[in-house]
Design a protein around this motif. Structure first.
Motif, PDB file in Angstrom:
ATOM      1  N   ALA A  51      15.052  40.219  26.274  1.00  0.00           N
ATOM      2  CA  ALA A  51      13.877  40.214  26.370  1.00  0.00           C
ATOM      3  C   ALA A  51      13.450  38.876  25.414  1.00  0.00           C
ATOM      4  N   ALA A  52      14.433  38.567  24.421  1.00  0.00           N
ATOM      5  CA  ALA A  52      14.235  37.305  23.600  1.00  0.00           C
ATOM      6  C   ALA A  52      14.489  35.943  24.441  1.00  0.00           C
ATOM      7  N   GLY A  53      15.072  36.319  25.387  1.00  0.00           N
ATOM      8  CA  GLY A  53      15.467  35.004  26.548  1.00  0.00           C
ATOM      9  C   GLY A  53      14.248  34.710  27.141  1.00  0.00           C
ATOM     10  N   GLY A  54      13.492  36.036  27.795  1.00  0.00           N
ATOM     11  CA  GLY A  54      12.154  35.850  28.063  1.00  0.00           C
ATOM     12  C   GLY A  54      11.176  34.953  27.421  1.00  0.00           C
ATOM     13  N   VAL A  55      11.289  35.306  26.145  1.00  0.00           N
ATOM     14  CA  VAL A  55      10.304  34.580  25.202  1.00  0.00           C
ATOM     15  C   VAL A  55      10.469  33.187  25.184  1.00  0.00           C
ATOM     16  N   VAL A  56      11.852  32.770  25.139  1.00  0.00           N
ATOM     17  CA  VAL A  56      12.105  31.459  25.216  1.00  0.00           C
ATOM     18  C   VAL A  56      11.420  30.704  26.443  1.00  0.00           C
ATOM     19  N   ALA A  57      11.663  31.450  27.640  1.00  0.00           N
ATOM     20  CA  ALA A  57      11.271  30.816  28.890  1.00  0.00           C
ATOM     21  C   ALA A  57      10.041  30.890  28.828  1.00  0.00           C
ATOM     22  N   GLY A  58       9.157  31.494  28.059  1.00  0.00           N
ATOM     23  CA  GLY A  58       7.899  31.596  28.090  1.00  0.00           C
ATOM     24  C   GLY A  58       7.251  30.246  27.069  1.00  0.00           C
ATOM     25  N   VAL A  59       8.151  30.193  25.949  1.00  0.00           N
ATOM     26  CA  VAL A  59       7.820  28.817  25.116  1.00  0.00           C
ATOM     27  C   VAL A  59       8.157  27.639  26.013  1.00  0.00           C
ATOM     28  N   ALA A  60       9.086  27.672  26.792  1.00  0.00           N
ATOM     29  CA  ALA A  60       9.581  26.445  27.704  1.00  0.00           C
ATOM     30  C   ALA A  60       8.316  25.932  28.444  1.00  0.00           C
ATOM     31  N   LEU A  61       7.625  27.075  29.119  1.00  0.00           N
ATOM     32  CA  LEU A  61       6.619  26.724  29.921  1.00  0.00           C
ATOM     33  C   LEU A  61       5.574  26.262  29.303  1.00  0.00           C
ATOM     34  N   LEU A  62       5.214  26.534  28.141  1.00  0.00           N
ATOM     35  CA  LEU A  62       4.144  26.322  27.334  1.00  0.00           C
ATOM     36  C   LEU A  62       4.229  24.968  27.002  1.00  0.00           C
ATOM     37  N   LEU A  63       5.546  24.415  26.735  1.00  0.00           N
ATOM     38  CA  LEU A  63       5.829  23.188  26.499  1.00  0.00           C
ATOM     39  C   LEU A  63       5.635  22.304  27.577  1.00  0.00           C
ATOM     40  N   LEU A  64       6.081  22.717  28.479  1.00  0.00           N
ATOM     41  CA  LEU A  64       6.022  21.945  29.986  1.00  0.00           C
ATOM     42  C   LEU A  64       4.530  21.415  30.115  1.00  0.00           C
ATOM     43  N   GLY A  65       3.693  22.723  30.096  1.00  0.00           N
ATOM     44  CA  GLY A  65       2.217  22.440  30.364  1.00  0.00           C
ATOM     45  C   GLY A  65       1.754  21.427  29.221  1.00  0.00           C
ATOM     46  N   ALA A  66       2.214  21.471  28.288  1.00  0.00           N
ATOM     47  CA  ALA A  66       1.776  20.318  27.062  1.00  0.00           C
ATOM     48  C   ALA A  66       2.018  19.209  27.647  1.00  0.00           C
TER      49      ALA A  66
END
Length: 289
Positions: free
Chosen positions: A273-288
Motif C-alpha cells: 500500500a505504501a508503494g501505491g502512495v509513492v505512485a500517487g505522489v509521482a502522479l501529483l509531481l508529474l501533473g505539477a
C-alpha cells in the motif's frame, strides 16, 4: 515546486506529531492536554509575533477567519479523539482521507478547481486509495480503546477530522490570497482562540507537570508548528487538493516511525500500500510539471 516540497515536509513532521499524540494519550487524558497543547503553541509563537504579525481588521476578513478557526477547532478535537481509540497507523490513514474531501469541493464548487490538472486529480485519488489500503492492512484498534466503545464509533472521529480539515483549507487559502493575513499570523491567532475557547467551555483536568510529560508535549507542540506552517506556506502557492494530498502522505512515514520508535514491524500489505502512495505522489509531481 516549492509548494510541493513544503507539503512533503509537512507530511514528515506530521508522522512524528501523530506518533507523539498516541504516546501522550497513553499517559494523559484528552481533557488534560487538548487546551494545553494550543496554549503551548501560542506561547511558543508569541515572542516573534512583532516580526510577522499581519491581520486586516475588516468584517469580511474577520468573518472568514472565524469560519476557518471554527472548522479547525472541531477538526482538532476529532483528531485527538481519533488517537484515543485507534492505533497510530489506522488513525493517521483515516485522517489522510482528507484530500478526497478537498478534491470533492474543488470539483463541485465553481472556481475552486483552478490550477488543478487532470493528472493531479488522478494522483489525489491514487494517494487516497492507497492510504485506505493501509487502513485495511491494520484495521484493529489498540489497547487504548475504552471498554464498551465500538470500533466503528472510533473510526468516526478521524473521518470527521478529515472532512473538516479538508474543507477548512479553502477559507484559509482565501485569507492568504486576499492579503488579509499570512500563515504565521493565522496560526498564532488560531492557537490562541482555540486555547481560550477550550479553557472556557471545557476547563482542563488537573495536569501533573512531570518533566518527561512536559518535554513530550512541548516537543509535539514545536513539531506541530513546523508541520502546519509548512502546510500553510505550501497552500499559498499550490492547489489545495494537491497540497493536502502531499501533506497527508504521512502514513508512509508513520509506518517508519512506528517501526523505529515503537518496534512495530510493517506487514507485507502495508509495504504494498505504501508503494501505491509513492505512485500517487509521482502522479501529483508529474501533473505539477
Amino acid at each position: 515546486m516549492r509548494a510541493f516540497l513544503l507539503a512533503l515536509l509537512s507530511a514528515i513532521l506530521g508522522a512524528l506529531v501523530n506518533w507523539l499524540a498516541r504516546d501522550l494519550l497513553r499517559r494523559s487524558q484528552l481533557r488534560e492536554i487538548f487546551g494545553l497543547n494550543f496554549a503551548l503553541i501560542f506561547g511558543m509563537m508569541l515572542p516573534l509575533a512583532p516580526f510577522y504579525f499581519r491581520l486586516v481588521w475588516q468584517p469580511e476578513a474577520l468573518g472568514w477567519l472565524v469560519l476557518s478557526i471554527g472548522l479547525d477547532a472541531m477538526a482538532n478535537y476529532a483528531y485527538f479523539q481519533a488517537f484515543v481509540g485507534l492505533d497510530a497507523v489506522t488513525a493517521t490513514t483515516l485522517l489522510a482521507l482528507s484530500p478526497l474531501f478537498t478534491l470533492l469541493i474543488a470539483l463541485g464548487v465553481p472556481g475552486q478547481s483552478a490550477g488543478l490538472q487532470s493528472w493531479q486529480v488522478v494522483g489525489v485519488v491514487v494517494c487516497t486509495g492507497s492510504v485506505l489500503a493501509l487502513t485495511r492492512a491494520q484495521p484493529q484498534v489498540n489497547g487504548a480503546l475504552r471498554r464498551g466503545t465500538r470500533p466503528m464509533k472510533a473510526w468516526l472521529y478521524p473521518l470527521a477530522a478529515a472532512a473538516l480539515f479538508g474543507a477548512s483549507l479553502y477559507p484559509v487559502r482565501l485569507l492568504f490570497t486576499q492579503g488579509w493575513t499570512n500563515p504565521p499570523t493565522y496560526y498564532l491567532v488560531r492557537a490562541g482562540i482555540i486555547a481560550l475557547v477550550t479553557g472556557r467551555l471545557a476547563p482542563p483536568a488537573p495536569f501533573e507537570w512531570g518533566s518527561e510529560r512536559v518535554r513530550r508535549l512541548a516537543l509535539r507542540a514545536a513539531l506541530v508548528i513546523g508541520q502546519w506552517l509548512a502546510l500553510l506556506f505550501a497552500l499559498e502557492g499550490g492547489a489545495p487538493a494537491v497540497v493536502k494530498a502531499l501533506a497527508d502522505t504521512s502514513p508512509l512515514f508513520v509506518v517508519g516511525v512506528s517501526a523505529i520508535m515503537g518496534g512495530e514491524k510493517p506487514t507485507r500489505a502495508q509495504v504494498v500500500a505504501a508503494g501505491g502512495v509513492v505512485a500517487g505522489v509521482a502522479l501529483l509531481l508529474l501533473g505539477a510539471g
